[in-house]
Design a protein around this motif. Structure first.
Motif, PDB file in Angstrom:
ATOM      1  N   PHE A   7      48.724  41.747  46.495  1.00 19.01           N
ATOM      2  CA  PHE A   7      49.205  42.651  45.445  1.00 19.01           C
ATOM      3  C   PHE A   7      49.181  41.895  44.127  1.00 19.01           C
ATOM      4  CE2 PHE A   7      50.277  45.085  49.037  1.00 19.01           C
ATOM      5  CZ  PHE A   7      50.547  46.385  48.634  1.00 19.01           C
ATOM      6  N   ARG A   8      48.057  42.035  43.393  1.00 17.35           N
ATOM      7  CA  ARG A   8      47.851  41.288  42.150  1.00 17.35           C
ATOM      8  C   ARG A   8      48.510  42.033  40.987  1.00 17.35           C
ATOM      9  NH1 ARG A   8      43.005  38.278  43.180  1.00 17.35           N
ATOM     10  NH2 ARG A   8      42.999  37.785  45.396  1.00 17.35           N
ATOM     11  N   GLN A   9      48.211  41.595  39.777  1.00 15.78           N
ATOM     12  CA  GLN A   9      48.824  42.214  38.594  1.00 15.78           C
ATOM     13  C   GLN A   9      48.386  43.668  38.402  1.00 15.78           C
ATOM     14  OE1 GLN A   9      51.156  41.230  36.619  1.00 15.78           O
ATOM     15  NE2 GLN A   9      50.950  42.287  34.671  1.00 15.78           N
ATOM     16  N   TYR A  10      47.073  43.921  38.581  1.00 19.19           N
ATOM     17  CA  TYR A  10      46.529  45.250  38.253  1.00 19.19           C
ATOM     18  C   TYR A  10      46.138  46.069  39.467  1.00 19.19           C
ATOM     19  CZ  TYR A  10      45.976  42.638  33.930  1.00 19.19           C
ATOM     20  OH  TYR A  10      46.203  41.836  32.850  1.00 19.19           O
ATOM     21  N   ASP A  11      45.897  45.390  40.584  1.00 19.24           N
ATOM     22  CA  ASP A  11      45.445  46.120  41.767  1.00 19.24           C
ATOM     23  C   ASP A  11      45.661  45.262  43.001  1.00 19.24           C
ATOM     24  OD1 ASP A  11      43.451  44.188  41.579  1.00 19.24           O
ATOM     25  OD2 ASP A  11      41.891  45.562  40.895  1.00 19.24           O
ATOM     26  N   ILE A  12      45.163  45.758  44.122  1.00 23.32           N
ATOM     27  CA  ILE A  12      45.235  45.035  45.392  1.00 23.32           C
ATOM     28  C   ILE A  12      43.852  44.448  45.632  1.00 23.32           C
ATOM     29  CG2 ILE A  12      45.555  45.324  47.881  1.00 23.32           C
ATOM     30  CD1 ILE A  12      47.377  47.820  47.021  1.00 23.32           C
TER      31      ILE A  12
END
Length: 450
Positions: A7-12
């Protein structure tokens, strides 16, 4: 369970079978379905890119989301902009796009949307927390397939673009999902089109699907020169990033593409604000002013910029990475297929070659984006210390996203990447020697804290 680090900053985003599998997508579907149901919402448009794992992962996501009582409209394999368009056209509550965008073939991921807004940062963490707690909504959603929306999207774009003359364009689809759409649209608009690597192929056999990197565009560059075409356009894996090659085979950087579009936009919209991210050239910011616009420097990241555009009521924004957002004559999201058509529209208004479009600008020397490895848990602290040091020494520092230090004859940027364990830097100045001086000054401070 699911690995939290995907689960990154902008998306998975993660590596298939190491960090992501069918079980992961089943849980993501249940998590996102619950997230929507908790808001009193229930309809999801679902699409995916051309990666080999995508169809299985879409099915697993569907299964999870349907079990929460959400309804799914399955679009099949489409570009990300077609998914965004579908959310608007079908008035869906949310969207999920199974894609790893411009990442190599071993990756996959998922972009989540609440209406046309990205689910990112803290909101994306809420989806993870629902999964971790296992506190899922229950119900029986309905699944319908929609294979027609791609044609509706094509018609919408064709009807919104007016070419003054046919333009000769080569399209490098990067074996992603956008190539067939862009070539179809350009031909319907009357262009002469050669297509390269437009057959979707999840192995990306010809080059890495990121058109902002020169080596990925070498074949396109050669083809434009050899065929004496006016320009080449490259798309990334899911068609939300654009790259452009001029008639001499030279790659235009993201901020140069943005600059050409900005001049055209300001011709029709004098005095308007334009947002560009902190990595962009000072030529762009100065040029927007020169042409009567008001430049706003903002954080890097497509989700950040889309949100800020809405807050500010701005119609046009873009970033160095080739994400460009037009709410002028369009819907405001990053769509490299549509932006390509707007660029070709500008080319059609003149017989001047693309290489001359910014020829009146001062010559500047700049680096590409440079990366220094730094652990995730340390990178923001290093950037903060360097920023603080420059501020204490009285430099002109913009700290909206890391630190952009402006000098009378150039600038340097240091920021922590939101997606990888690196510190990002970029430098620009009036001379090469001054650019290197600025680089050495900033790097000496970074090295103190690494």
């Amino acid at each position: 369970m699911i690995k939290p680090e995907i689960f990154r900053q902008y998306d998975i985003r993660g590596i298939v079978n190491e960090e992501l599998n069918e079980e992961s997508y089943y849980l993501i579907g249940k998590g996102f379905g619950t997230y929507l149901r908790n808001k009193g919402l229930k309809s999801i448009v679902l699409g995916g890119d051309a990666r080999h794992s995508t169809p299985l992962f879409m099915n697993a996501f569907s299964k999870g989301a349907l079990e929460t009582g959400c309804d799914i409209i399955d679009l099949g394999i489409v570009p990300t902009p077609v998914l965004y368009f579908s959310i608007w056209k079908l008035q869906s509550d949310g969207g999920a796009m199974v894609t790893a965008s411009h990442n190599p073939s071993q990756y996959n991921g998922c972009k989540l949307n609440l209406g046309l807004s990205s689910v990112y940062a803290d909101e994306l963490q809420k989806v993870l927390q629902i999964i971790q707690k296992g506190d899922f909504a229950t119900g029986n959603g309905k699944l319908v397939k929609n294979n027609e929306i791609g044609n509706v999207y094509i018609d919408y774009i064709v009807n919104g673009i007016k070419l003054q003359r046919p333009v000769k364009v080569i399209v490098d689809g990067g074996n992603g999902v956008g190539g067939p759409y862009l070539t179809t649209i350009l031909r319907l608009l009357g262009c002469e089109v050669i297509d390269m690597f437009c057959e979707p192929d999840g192995d990306f056999p010809n080059h890495h699907p990121d058109p902002t990197i020169a080596k990925n565009m070498e074949a396109l560059s050669k083809a434009v020169v050899d065929n004496k075409y006016e320009l080449g356009i490259g798309l990334d894996g899911d068609a939300d990033r654009i790259g452009v090659i001029d008639e001499q085979g030279k790659l235009l950087l993201g901020d140069q593409i943005l600059n050409i579009l900005a001049r055209d936009y300001l011709k029709h919209n004098p005095g308007k604000k334009i947002i560009a991210d902190v990595k962009c050239s000072m030529n762009l910011f100065n040029d927007i002013k020169k042409y009567g616009g008001e430049p706003i420097m903002y954080k890097t990241g497509h989700a950040n910029i889309k949100m800020f555009m809405k807050e500010m009521g701005v119609e046009f924004a873009g970033e160095m990475s080739g994400h460009i957002f037009l709410a002028d004559r369009y819907l405001g999201f990053d769509d490299a297929i549509y932006v390509s058509c707007r660029f070709v529209e500008i080319v059609s208004q003149t017989h001047n070659p693309v290489s001359t479009f910014l020829a009146d600008q001062p010559k500047l020397y700049n680096t590409p984006e440079l990366h220094t490895n730094c652990p995730d848990e340390k990178k923001f602290e290093v950037v903060a210390k360097v920023c603080e040091e420059f501020q204490k020494e009285g430099y002109d520092v913009n700290d909206i996203d890391g630190a952009r230090i402006t000098f009378p004859d150039g600038w340097g940027l240091i920021r922590a990447s939101n997606t990888t364990p690196v510190i990002v830097t970029r430098y620009e100045a009036l001379t090469e020697s001054r650019m290197n001086e600025i680089k050495n000054l900033i790097e000496s401070k970074i090295n103190k804290y690494l």
